[in-house]
Design a protein around this motif. Structure first.
Motif, PDB file in Angstrom:
ATOM      1  N   SER A   7      22.247 -62.544  34.759  1.00  0.00           N
ATOM      2  CA  SER A   7      23.279 -63.377  34.147  1.00  0.00           C
ATOM      3  C   SER A   7      23.487 -64.597  35.026  1.00  0.00           C
ATOM      4  O   SER A   7      23.813 -64.467  36.205  1.00  0.00           O
ATOM      5  N   GLU A   8      23.285 -65.773  34.449  1.00  0.00           N
ATOM      6  CA  GLU A   8      23.321 -67.014  35.223  1.00  0.00           C
ATOM      7  C   GLU A   8      24.234 -68.029  34.544  1.00  0.00           C
ATOM      8  O   GLU A   8      24.103 -68.283  33.345  1.00  0.00           O
ATOM      9  N   PRO A   9      25.179 -68.629  35.288  1.00  0.00           N
ATOM     10  CA  PRO A   9      26.063 -69.612  34.667  1.00  0.00           C
ATOM     11  C   PRO A   9      25.301 -70.876  34.276  1.00  0.00           C
ATOM     12  O   PRO A   9      24.310 -71.246  34.906  1.00  0.00           O
ATOM     13  N   ASN A  16      31.012 -68.105  35.257  1.00  0.00           N
ATOM     14  CA  ASN A  16      30.171 -67.543  34.205  1.00  0.00           C
ATOM     15  C   ASN A  16      31.087 -66.788  33.240  1.00  0.00           C
ATOM     16  O   ASN A  16      31.794 -65.856  33.640  1.00  0.00           O
ATOM     17  N   GLU A  17      31.081 -67.178  31.969  1.00  0.00           N
ATOM     18  CA  GLU A  17      31.959 -66.550  30.982  1.00  0.00           C
ATOM     19  C   GLU A  17      31.281 -65.394  30.249  1.00  0.00           C
ATOM     20  O   GLU A  17      31.883 -64.763  29.380  1.00  0.00           O
ATOM     21  N   ASP A  18      30.014 -65.119  30.572  1.00  0.00           N
ATOM     22  CA  ASP A  18      29.334 -63.943  30.029  1.00  0.00           C
ATOM     23  C   ASP A  18      29.755 -62.692  30.798  1.00  0.00           C
ATOM     24  O   ASP A  18      30.287 -62.767  31.908  1.00  0.00           O
ATOM     25  N   ASP A  37      29.487 -62.783  25.351  1.00  0.00           N
ATOM     26  CA  ASP A  37      29.388 -64.226  25.595  1.00  0.00           C
ATOM     27  C   ASP A  37      30.755 -64.824  25.328  1.00  0.00           C
ATOM     28  O   ASP A  37      31.168 -64.959  24.168  1.00  0.00           O
ATOM     29  N   ASP A 254      25.720 -70.571  29.775  1.00  0.00           N
ATOM     30  CA  ASP A 254      25.581 -69.291  30.454  1.00  0.00           C
ATOM     31  C   ASP A 254      24.501 -68.477  29.746  1.00  0.00           C
ATOM     32  O   ASP A 254      24.460 -68.439  28.510  1.00  0.00           O
ATOM     33  N   THR A 256      22.454 -64.702  29.666  1.00  0.00           N
ATOM     34  CA  THR A 256      22.454 -63.308  30.101  1.00  0.00           C
ATOM     35  C   THR A 256      21.391 -62.514  29.352  1.00  0.00           C
ATOM     36  O   THR A 256      21.242 -62.666  28.140  1.00  0.00           O
TER      37      THR A 256
END
Length: 262
Positions: A7-9, A16-18, A37, A254, A256
């Motif tokens: 998971s990468e912003p 990161n909102e994921d 997400d 973001d 993921t």
């Protein structure tokens, strides 16, 4: 059992909102995966003192706990209960009726020795690979089928189609939205691998058209989840000035990916 989570912003200067997790019960029987997400609101007041990242973490944490601990509940019931739990946590401080109250898309899957259950709400994706290598994309495609005019501005979308009949649905503050999700059950013997992705990762297929779902799955299986995210980032960077691909409002999003071999 091979499990991989990346998971990468989209922006290193923003949270990161994921949310992503894989839950394995202590009994060793079965498990679950959760991918959310978080929906970034437009600039301005959205009726809540909490961030979208806070909401994703609270909802994702509840879904992880409930999906492995309450196996007698369906995934729709679990999502409904988790939404209610998070809503109760900030109902006294926030306006949960605001159309942009913190919300998220949902992918939820759970497996046992006998079956694999799935739930998809909004535009994240779940890929299922069969024992003979066939890949099926389980999608909630309501957002993609809407006319562009209904998504012309945030105000238009919020008024006409966001969490409304004939539009599309996300997990926000209304537990009844769980009944709107795409759900189903598959025999465990028909599933070899699950891959869950937020739309920041599915851009490889849906925005940049680099391949189909089978090609995306093959990339993740052979080169790893990070390889997919890296390729998406390279495509985004190359198109940063034009953003010519339909509805790509952000240069980077973001991204993921969760990959699980059962």
């Amino acid at each position: 059992m091979r499990t991989e989570l990346v998971s990468e912003p989209g922006d290193p200067d923003r949270p990161n909102e994921d949310f992503a997790s894989v839950g394995l019960p202590a009994s060793g029987q079965g498990g679950s995966l959760v991918v959310l997400d978080g929906v970034t609101p437009p600039q301005g007041d959205y009726g809540c003192v909490h961030s979208v990242a806070w909401f994703s973490a609270r909802l994702g944490g509840s879904l992880t706990e409930l999906s492995v601990s309450l196996r007698d509940l369906t995934l729709s019931e679990i999502l409904s209960r988790a939404i209610r739990r998070v809503a109760d946590a900030h109902a006294d401080t926030c306006d949960l009726s605001h159309p942009r109250t913190p919300q998220a898309t949902v992918v939820l899957a759970r497996w046992s020795a006998a079956e694999v259950e799935y739930l998809v709400l909004s535009d994240s994706a779940l890929l299922v690979e069969s024992p003979i290598g066939e890949v099926t994309a389980l999608l909630d495609d309501r957002l993609s089928r809407l006319p562009r005019t209904s998504l012309a501005t945030d105000a238009v979308a919020d008024t006409t189609v966001r969490n409304k009949e004939g539009g599309f649905f996300t997990a926000a503050a209304d537990p009844s939205v769980a009944s709107r999700a795409v759900t189903g059950t598959l025999p465990r013997t028909s599933v070899r691998t699950l891959t869950a992705l937020t739309d920041g990762a599915t851009r490889w297929v849906e925005k940049f058209h680099e391949g189909d779902w089978t090609a995306l799955f093959t990339l993740v299986r052979k080169e790893g989840a990070q390889a997919l995210v890296d390729r998406v980032r390279a495509l985004e960077a190359a198109d940063a000035q034009e953003r010519v691909h339909l509805r790509r409002s952000k240069t980077h999003d973001d991204a993921t990916v969760v990959y699980v071999e059962l």
